[in-house]
Design a protein around this motif. Structure first.
Motif, short mmCIF file in Angstrom:
data_model
loop_
_atom_site.label_atom_id
_atom_site.label_comp_id
_atom_site.label_asym_id
_atom_site.label_seq_id
_atom_site.Cartn_x
_atom_site.Cartn_y
_atom_site.Cartn_z
N SER A 1 -9.64 -7.42 6.32
CA SER A 1 -10.13 -8.37 5.31
C SER A 1 -9.06 -9.40 5.00
O SER A 1 -9.32 -10.60 4.92
N ALA A 2 -7.82 -8.93 4.87
CA ALA A 2 -6.70 -9.84 4.57
C ALA A 2 -6.49 -10.81 5.73
O ALA A 2 -6.19 -12.00 5.52
N LEU B 1 0.85 -1.21 0.00
CA LEU B 1 0.00 0.00 0.00
C LEU B 1 0.88 1.26 0.00
O LEU B 1 1.97 1.25 0.57
N SER C 1 -14.62 -5.61 8.95
CA SER C 1 -14.01 -4.78 7.89
C SER C 1 -15.07 -3.86 7.29
O SER C 1 -14.82 -2.67 7.05
N ASN D 1 -15.28 0.40 7.39
CA ASN D 1 -15.54 1.28 6.23
C ASN D 1 -16.71 2.21 6.50
O ASN D 1 -16.68 3.38 6.13
N SER E 1 -9.16 -1.36 7.21
CA SER E 1 -10.23 -2.24 6.68
C SER E 1 -9.65 -3.27 5.71
O SER E 1 -10.07 -4.44 5.71
N SER E 2 -8.63 -2.86 4.94
CA SER E 2 -8.01 -3.81 3.98
C SER E 2 -7.27 -4.91 4.74
O SER E 2 -7.40 -6.10 4.42
N SER F 1 -14.88 -10.27 7.96
CA SER F 1 -15.53 -9.55 6.85
C SER F 1 -16.53 -8.54 7.40
O SER F 1 -16.65 -7.43 6.90
N SER G 1 -8.27 3.17 5.57
CA SER G 1 -8.30 2.26 4.40
C SER G 1 -7.36 1.08 4.65
O SER G 1 -7.68 -0.05 4.33
N VAL G 2 -6.22 1.38 5.26
CA VAL G 2 -5.26 0.32 5.58
C VAL G 2 -5.90 -0.65 6.57
O VAL G 2 -5.84 -1.87 6.41
#
Ligand code: SDX
Length: 391
Positions: A104-105, A89, A218, A222, A100-101, A215, A97-98
């Protein structure tokens, strides 16, 4: 349904669910977690003790709390591959943003243990989320300032470990400030749950489809990011700084808000439910004075915020619309005094809200009456018509 008045775009008059977790009386300015007044919890409890209360409905025994804390400490490490995820990133990426990403990861490492209807999986993933979200948040912070990531220090408490991950550096010992530790513990408690706000409703809605905790959380992160929701704490600081730097008087700014010039709002004011002073804002304002005094910091933005509050609370425009300071109005001044960059403020809100999201997700998934979320609509589009040439 006649016209739009019957519609409830903002779910203002819609009870989307029943819940036993948090009680709010917006007119009286009351907030209770599982029946306990927020004022008592904020001054006497801890983030993890309140997390247990929200999840399981009762305060933990001393043994339960110790075991809960121990289990969380033993799950703070991220998989080394996940640490490399951050390098994909840009360093300019917003920490929300980092966050939530990365969450998810995170779920990709536990797909084999993420059955929402397997209590062992659910409890283990509560521990994993509580342990790892602060580490991910600190890595988002370190990435944004170009510093090396630290490993968690499991000899420290939840809050002290988080402070060290954010402000410690490899080149020297880090001493946690008891003032910052106590203030951050209280701020996190004040954010832990707030019944069916936008991000919690999002977590429950995503969970209602059978999606796993990662999920769902995350998605909640957002939803929280928006400036009308959790993103407001960052927007308040930007608003205060703009007033300070513009040289515009506070009174003139308030007039612009009242005239709705360029859609300007008094960020950190107003609330969907509180039509009185947000009880959390009162406690945060008290902390702001204490923390800045104890840290020996004079911040003109705090004085500016108090001036804004005084003018607004004395102005019919705001009183007629029942606009009072909400939880976001003073928090940013404290986070700034602690040394967090403004773009980390909503990340701190997310860490605070995580126990509430997990508790509400668990309550929804365990409720046999929970159906997949599917709001109704009033169709106002075109009547049936034929495609040119089609029969
Ligand atoms: C959080 O739901 C939760 O519990 C959320 C939260 C949680 O813990 O999860 O408490 C966290 O999100 C707190 C709110 C943070 N957001 C902000 O501080 C952003 C600024 N506030 C506004 O955007 C607004 O107050 C809302 C979105 C918070 C609430 O909006 P409402 O209650 O739906 O009010 P509205 O938009 O219907 O406005 C009513 C009137 C309007 O004026 P008129 O059209 O009647 O003339 O009040 C005005 C609005 O223009 N108004 C404001 C204002 N908020 C409402 N005017 C100036 N400044 C504001 N902040």
């Amino acid at each position: 349904l006649t016209g739009h008045t019957a519609l409830d775009y903002g779910f203002v008059n819609t009870s989307a669910t029943k819940s036993a977790i948090t009680y709010i009386d917006g007119d009286a300015g009351i907030l209770r977690y599982r029946g306990y007044p927020i004022e008592q919890l904020a001054k006497n409890s801890s983030y993890l003790e309140v997390a247990w209360l929200l999840l399981y409905g009762e305060l933990p025994s001393a043994g339960e709390l110790t075991d809960f804390d121990e289990r969380i400490r033993r799950h703070t490490l991220l998989h080394e591959d996940l640490k490399r995820f951050f390098s994909a990133l840009p360093h300019t990426a917003h920490p929300m943003s980092v966050l939530s990403s990365a969450v998810s990861a995170l779920s990709t490492y536990y797909e084999h243990q993420s059955d929402p209807h397997n209590p062992e999986h659910v409890e283990l993933n509560n521990i994993r989320m509580l342990a790892k979200l602060p580490v991910i948040a600190a890595y988002a912070h370190k990435k944004s300032v170009g510093q090396a990531f630290l490993y968690p220090d499991n000899s420290l408490s939840f809050v002290d470990n988080f402070l060290k991950l954010n402000f410690g550096v490899l080149s020297e010992e880090y001493q946690v400030s008891p003032v910052m530790s106590r203030a951050l513990e209280r701020l996190l408690i004040l954010h832990e749950d707030h019944e069916q706000n936008a991000s919690t409703s999002t977590v429950r809605l995503v969970g209602s489809t059978g999606a796993n905790q990662f999920s769902s959380i995350s998605a909640g992160i957002n939803a929280l990011y928006g400036p009308l929701h959790g993103g407001a704490n960052e927007a308040v600081l930007a608003m205060l700084a703009r007033i300070r730097d513009s040289g515009e008087s506070v009174q003139r700014f308030v007039e612009r808000v009242k005239n709705k010039e360029d859609g300007v709002k008094l960020m950190g004011f107003g609330h969907r439910v509180y039509k009185n002073y947000d009880p959390r804002a009162k406690l945060v304002k008290e902390s702001a004075d204490e923390v800045l005094t104890e840290l020996g910091i004079q911040d003109p933005l705090l004085d500016l915020a108090k001036q804004l509050e005084e003018i607004a609370l004395g102005d019919d425009y705001f009183m007629e619309r029942k606009l009072y300071p909400n939880v976001d109005f003073y928090t940013g001044v404290i986070y700034k005094a602690m040394g967090f960059p403004t773009r980390m403020f909503t990340v701190l809100f997310a860490i605070g809200r995580l126990p509430g999201w997990l508790a509400q997700w668990r309550e929804a998934v365990n409720d046999p009456q929970t159906k997949i979320g599917r709001p109704q609509q009033l169709y106002i589009g075109a009547a049936e018509r034929n495609y040119p040439g089609a029969q």
